[in-house]
Design a protein around this motif. Structure first.
Motif, short mmCIF file in Angstrom:
data_model
loop_
_atom_site.label_atom_id
_atom_site.label_comp_id
_atom_site.label_asym_id
_atom_site.label_seq_id
_atom_site.Cartn_x
_atom_site.Cartn_y
_atom_site.Cartn_z
N LYS A 32 -9.25 -9.60 3.95
CA LYS A 32 -9.53 -10.61 4.98
C LYS A 32 -8.28 -10.91 5.80
CE LYS A 32 -13.37 -13.06 2.89
NZ LYS A 32 -13.88 -14.36 2.45
N THR A 33 -7.11 -10.91 5.18
CA THR A 33 -5.88 -11.17 5.92
C THR A 33 -5.14 -9.90 6.32
OG1 THR A 33 -4.74 -11.59 3.84
CG2 THR A 33 -5.46 -13.52 5.09
N SER A 34 -5.39 -8.80 5.62
CA SER A 34 -4.66 -7.56 5.94
C SER A 34 -5.14 -6.93 7.25
CB SER A 34 -4.81 -6.53 4.82
OG SER A 34 -6.13 -6.03 4.78
N ARG A 35 -6.35 -7.24 7.66
CA ARG A 35 -6.93 -6.69 8.89
C ARG A 35 -6.84 -5.16 8.93
NH1 ARG A 35 -8.49 -10.55 13.13
NH2 ARG A 35 -8.16 -8.72 14.39
N SER A 36 -7.17 -4.53 7.80
CA SER A 36 -7.24 -3.08 7.61
C SER A 36 -5.89 -2.38 7.58
CB SER A 36 -8.13 -2.43 8.68
OG SER A 36 -9.45 -2.90 8.57
N THR A 37 -4.78 -3.12 7.61
CA THR A 37 -3.46 -2.46 7.59
C THR A 37 -3.19 -1.76 6.26
OG1 THR A 37 -2.45 -4.59 7.04
CG2 THR A 37 -2.38 -3.91 9.35
N GLU A 38 -3.89 -2.14 5.19
CA GLU A 38 -3.72 -1.46 3.91
C GLU A 38 -4.17 0.00 3.98
OE1 GLU A 38 -7.97 -2.51 3.84
OE2 GLU A 38 -6.18 -3.57 4.50
N LYS A 39 -4.93 0.34 5.01
CA LYS A 39 -5.40 1.72 5.17
C LYS A 39 -4.30 2.65 5.67
CE LYS A 39 -10.15 0.34 5.96
NZ LYS A 39 -11.20 0.13 6.96
N TYR A 40 -3.27 2.10 6.32
CA TYR A 40 -2.22 2.98 6.83
C TYR A 40 -0.79 2.56 6.49
CZ TYR A 40 -3.42 -0.16 10.70
OH TYR A 40 -3.77 -1.26 11.45
N VAL A 41 -0.62 1.49 5.74
CA VAL A 41 0.70 1.14 5.21
C VAL A 41 0.79 1.74 3.81
CG1 VAL A 41 2.16 -0.75 4.36
CG2 VAL A 41 0.93 -1.01 6.53
N ASN A 42 1.83 2.53 3.58
CA ASN A 42 2.03 3.12 2.26
C ASN A 42 2.32 2.01 1.25
OD1 ASN A 42 1.77 5.81 3.13
ND2 ASN A 42 3.91 5.84 3.76
N TYR A 43 1.69 2.10 0.10
CA TYR A 43 1.96 1.12 -0.96
C TYR A 43 1.69 1.75 -2.31
CZ TYR A 43 -3.04 0.27 -1.77
OH TYR A 43 -4.36 0.41 -2.08
N LYS A 44 2.29 1.14 -3.32
CA LYS A 44 1.98 1.53 -4.69
C LYS A 44 2.09 0.30 -5.57
CE LYS A 44 6.59 3.40 -5.67
NZ LYS A 44 7.34 4.61 -5.97
N ILE A 45 1.46 0.41 -6.72
CA ILE A 45 1.49 -0.67 -7.70
C ILE A 45 2.19 -0.14 -8.95
CG2 ILE A 45 0.10 -2.21 -9.14
CD1 ILE A 45 -2.07 -2.05 -6.93
N GLU A 46 3.19 -0.87 -9.38
CA GLU A 46 3.94 -0.52 -10.59
C GLU A 46 3.87 -1.71 -11.54
OE1 GLU A 46 5.35 2.33 -11.22
OE2 GLU A 46 5.34 3.27 -9.25
N GLU A 47 3.71 -1.44 -12.80
CA GLU A 47 3.62 -2.54 -13.75
C GLU A 47 4.96 -3.26 -13.93
OE1 GLU A 47 2.32 -3.14 -18.35
OE2 GLU A 47 1.12 -1.78 -17.12
N LYS A 48 6.03 -2.50 -14.12
CA LYS A 48 7.33 -3.10 -14.44
C LYS A 48 8.33 -2.90 -13.31
CE LYS A 48 6.92 -2.81 -19.36
NZ LYS A 48 7.43 -3.96 -20.05
N ILE A 49 8.82 -3.99 -12.76
CA ILE A 49 9.80 -3.93 -11.68
C ILE A 49 11.15 -3.43 -12.18
CG2 ILE A 49 10.54 -6.34 -11.91
CD1 ILE A 49 10.73 -6.41 -8.82
N ASP A 50 11.47 -3.69 -13.46
CA ASP A 50 12.78 -3.33 -14.01
C ASP A 50 13.07 -1.84 -13.85
OD1 ASP A 50 11.48 -5.55 -15.09
OD2 ASP A 50 12.57 -5.48 -16.97
N ASP A 51 12.11 -0.99 -14.22
CA ASP A 51 12.31 0.45 -14.15
C ASP A 51 12.49 0.92 -12.70
OD1 ASP A 51 11.84 0.35 -16.89
OD2 ASP A 51 9.72 0.88 -16.68
N ILE A 52 11.69 0.38 -11.82
CA ILE A 52 11.73 0.79 -10.41
C ILE A 52 13.04 0.39 -9.78
CG2 ILE A 52 10.57 0.57 -8.18
CD1 ILE A 52 8.95 2.00 -10.37
N ILE A 53 13.48 -0.82 -10.02
CA ILE A 53 14.70 -1.32 -9.37
C ILE A 53 15.92 -0.50 -9.79
CG2 ILE A 53 15.50 -3.14 -10.95
CD1 ILE A 53 15.71 -4.91 -8.43
N LEU A 54 15.97 -0.09 -11.04
CA LEU A 54 17.10 0.71 -11.51
C LEU A 54 17.14 2.07 -10.80
CD1 LEU A 54 17.11 -0.17 -15.31
CD2 LEU A 54 18.68 -0.97 -13.53
#
Length: 147
Positions: free
Chosen positions: A41-63
């Motif tokens: 409702k708020t993304s206005r379909s931008t999730e269709k062309y903005v790259n994104y991913k979901i990661e469970e733990k931020i600690d591993d990614i940040i390192l």
């Protein structure tokens, strides 16, 4: 990079902001990230062309990212730098860490950051919505990088 941001309208707004500033990728870290109908409702379909991913733990990614990127947290702390006086390292790509709507960026993550920035608040409230503050920070970063 979002540290446990779970409010669907905020996530939708972050997609729109990421699109507006041509952000390379959104990374949502945590459990139960609501990518779905309420968010769209708020993304206005931008999730269709903005790259994104979901990661469970931020600690591993940040390192991993710390090896290549300048890690900057958007959080008010006793040692944070005011956004308008902060100077980016222009030769290094940026990861902007955004915190949980209720608790902000965790202390563990703040210790991993190269810089912590805040937006001066002049009214009675001591914080603002994550989407609003992200817009302000990205606007300032864009100004610096384009000047």
């Amino acid at each position: 990079m979002c540290d446990n941001i779970t409010n669907a309208p905020n996530i939708g707004s972050l997609f729109r902001i990421a699109d507006a500033f041509n952000i390379e990728e959104l990374i949502f870290c945590g459990n139960n990230i609501p990518i779905g109908r309420r968010m769209t409702k708020t993304s206005r379909s931008t999730e269709k062309y903005v790259n994104y991913k979901i990661e469970e733990k931020i600690d591993d990614i940040i390192l991993k990212l710390k090896e290549t990127y300048q890690i900057i947290a958007l959080e008010i702390t006793e040692s944070s730098t005011e956004l308008s006086t902060f100077k980016l390292e222009a030769n290094k790509p940026i990861v902007l860490i955004l915190g949980d709507e209720n608790f902000g960026v965790s202390e563990f993550i703040l210790k991993q950051c190269d810089a912590i920035i805040h937006i001066n608040m002049y009214g009675n409230n001591s914080s603002m919505n994550v989407a609003q503050s992200t817009s302000i920070a990205l606007y300032e970063f864009t100004k610096q990088l384009n000047s």
